[in-house]
Each structure stands twice: as structure tokens, then as C-alpha cells.
Design an enzyme around this catalytic site. Sequence first.
Site, short mmCIF file in Angstrom:
data_model
loop_
_atom_site.label_atom_id
_atom_site.label_comp_id
_atom_site.label_asym_id
_atom_site.label_seq_id
_atom_site.Cartn_x
_atom_site.Cartn_y
_atom_site.Cartn_z
N LYS A 15 53.37 44.74 -12.36
CA LYS A 15 52.05 45.46 -12.63
C LYS A 15 51.51 45.57 -11.33
O LYS A 15 51.36 44.34 -10.80
CB LYS A 15 51.18 45.07 -13.55
CG LYS A 15 50.36 46.27 -14.25
CD LYS A 15 51.10 47.00 -15.22
CE LYS A 15 50.02 47.58 -16.01
NZ LYS A 15 50.79 48.58 -17.04
N THR A 75 54.25 45.21 -19.16
CA THR A 75 53.44 45.06 -17.89
C THR A 75 51.90 45.14 -18.61
O THR A 75 51.27 44.58 -17.59
CB THR A 75 53.84 45.94 -16.88
OG1 THR A 75 53.66 47.34 -17.41
CG2 THR A 75 55.33 45.93 -16.45
#
Length: 328
Positions: A15, A75
Amino acid sequence: MTYEAAKERTMYYGKGDVWVFRSYAKPLTGVKVIPESSFSGRGNVLFGMNIKVAVKGEQFITSFTEGDNSLIVATDSMKNFILRHAADYTGATVEGFLEYASRSFLETYPQMTGVRMSAEQVPFEEIGVGNTNGIAASDLVFKYSHNESASATFVLEREGDSIIVAEHQSGVMNLRLIKVKGSSFSGFVRDEYTTLPETSDRPLFIFLNIHWKYTEIEDALDDTRGNYVDAEQIRDIAATVFHENNSPSIQSLIYHIGLRMLQNFSQLAEVSFESNNRTWETIALTVAEGPGSVFTEPRPPYGFQGFSMTREDLTAAQRNEAQQAGRV
Ligand SMILES: O=c1[nH]c(=O)c2[nH]c(=O)[nH]c2[nH]1
């Protein structure tokens, strides 16, 4: 597929742009004050970071090849993991947070074998506010700065039963410095491709990214050891050396900034630079009154330099200096 082939495969996910704003983090205190900088610490009333995390692990292969998400940590959950750990973090440095959060990922999720986490610190500057006694820095209102910022990258990996720091780096990014006079560029190769005139005085505008590595990683994590090097100090060293040196080139300038960093901070093992030449274009050398000139932004393309140095470079420079002074 052989094991070696699998090991070399690129496979990660993660991320980016995880914005973390933590208020009242531990104040940063453990820095050595150097002559080039007034920096002596930071209150950390606001501690902001833009974080990017990437995780790897052989076991994630089936998520790519078979759509099997059974080992996938979303994520979105990674973002939450980082934010919740910001609440538990008791340290004062970005580096310490990256190490702590990366280690926690590996401790929590056995399918992850490595975590790469980098951050750019969001600089919040003090701003003066007026009261009946005059102007003083507010302890409540801060200025979100779009100037240079501190950065760090940590890579942690599983090695047997333990977790090791495989890579680490600290930095200051997007430093932009202009010196109005006192920089030259001459003596370079002149051939049929050369159109650039030699200059004994140019308005040198540079973009700089500077990175450094500590000999002992602990010094980067924990300011209470007294050896933390802050990005503001490195920025001020760069400005001081730029101010003092009549530089013949950006190459020479960054070398001297590097020497000064290694000289001031014996805890650093390595420093490195990425520089960009944005020398202003001169439009008018003289003005109606006084010593001024008129400049404008340069047109692309832009030149750049990359350079890394270790403590051996400082030793060699000191040896040369001593020899030249006739002391050896
Ligand atoms: O400091 C400089 N280094 C170069 O290598 C270079 N090349 C160039 O065109 N201008 C500059 N300036």
C-alpha cells in the site's frame, strides 16, 4: 520451476500513500548540535508521515497463479495495521517507527518473509502567533510545509527464527537551494558539440536528495542514544557548504557536502547524493540601479549527478590535506 528461479522472481504487494498524523509523539532530543545548524531537537507535537509498504513471501505465489486469497492480508488491513501501530509507537524518529511497524508485520503474519517500508516525513513548521507579550511560536497551530522533507527506508527480513534489518537508509528529499553568485563552471571538454559558454559566476540552483546510513542501526532508531542525525541538520550542512565554497561544479559541491557530513557525524558509514542542475537562465546581467540581474527558470533537459561516499573518502581527504600542508 527450480527453487532459484522462484527465489529471483519479482513478487510483492502493498500500500502506498498511507498518511499517518500522530499528535504528541515523544519529543526528539538526542542530537549532537553542530556548528552548521541551529537544530537541537523537535517537539513532535505533530509527527506526520506518508508511508509506503511492500511485503513479500513465497507463499503469496498462489494468490497470483490461482486466485487463492487465503494468505492475503488485504492492503486495506495493512493501512490499518500501520495506523494502529502509530498509536503504540513510543519513539521519536521516523526510522524507529518504520523498524517497529515492519518488525510487527513479520511477527504477526508468518507468510510474510520480508517487508520494505519507506516514509517521507510531513514537515510541520512552527509559526509565530501574537499575544500581549509579542510574537511566540504557537504550540497548537503548525504550518504544513511543502519544502524539503525527511525520508527513510527500512527492509526487514526473516532469517531463520529471527528478523534482521537487511537494508536501511535515511534521507532528506527535494531540497532546493539557490546561490545567487559565487559558483563557476569552466574547463570542461570543448569540442564540436559544445555550445555552453564557460562561466565564472552563475546563479546556481540545485535540487538535492541526500541519503545516509549509520554504522550502528540502533543510532537511527533511538534518539536517546544521542547519535541521531536529523534531516534538518543535513539540510543546514548542505546550505553552509554551498554558502562557503566557490564551487567549480555541482560534482565538487556535493563531494564537499559529503565530507562535511562524515566529518560532523562519525556515526555515519555512508552518504550519497542525487542532484539536479536547475541553474537559472540569465535574462539581464545588469539592472537600472545597483548590482542586480534578472533570471528565469531554465528549460529542460536538466543535468544530474549521483555520488556516494564512505568514511574512507574522509580519511583520504584528510590525508591529502595534511600532505598539502606539509605536515606529513
Ligand atoms: O555543475 C555542473 N556540472 C556539469 O557536469 C554540467 N554540465 C553542464 O552543462 N552544466 C554543468 N554544471
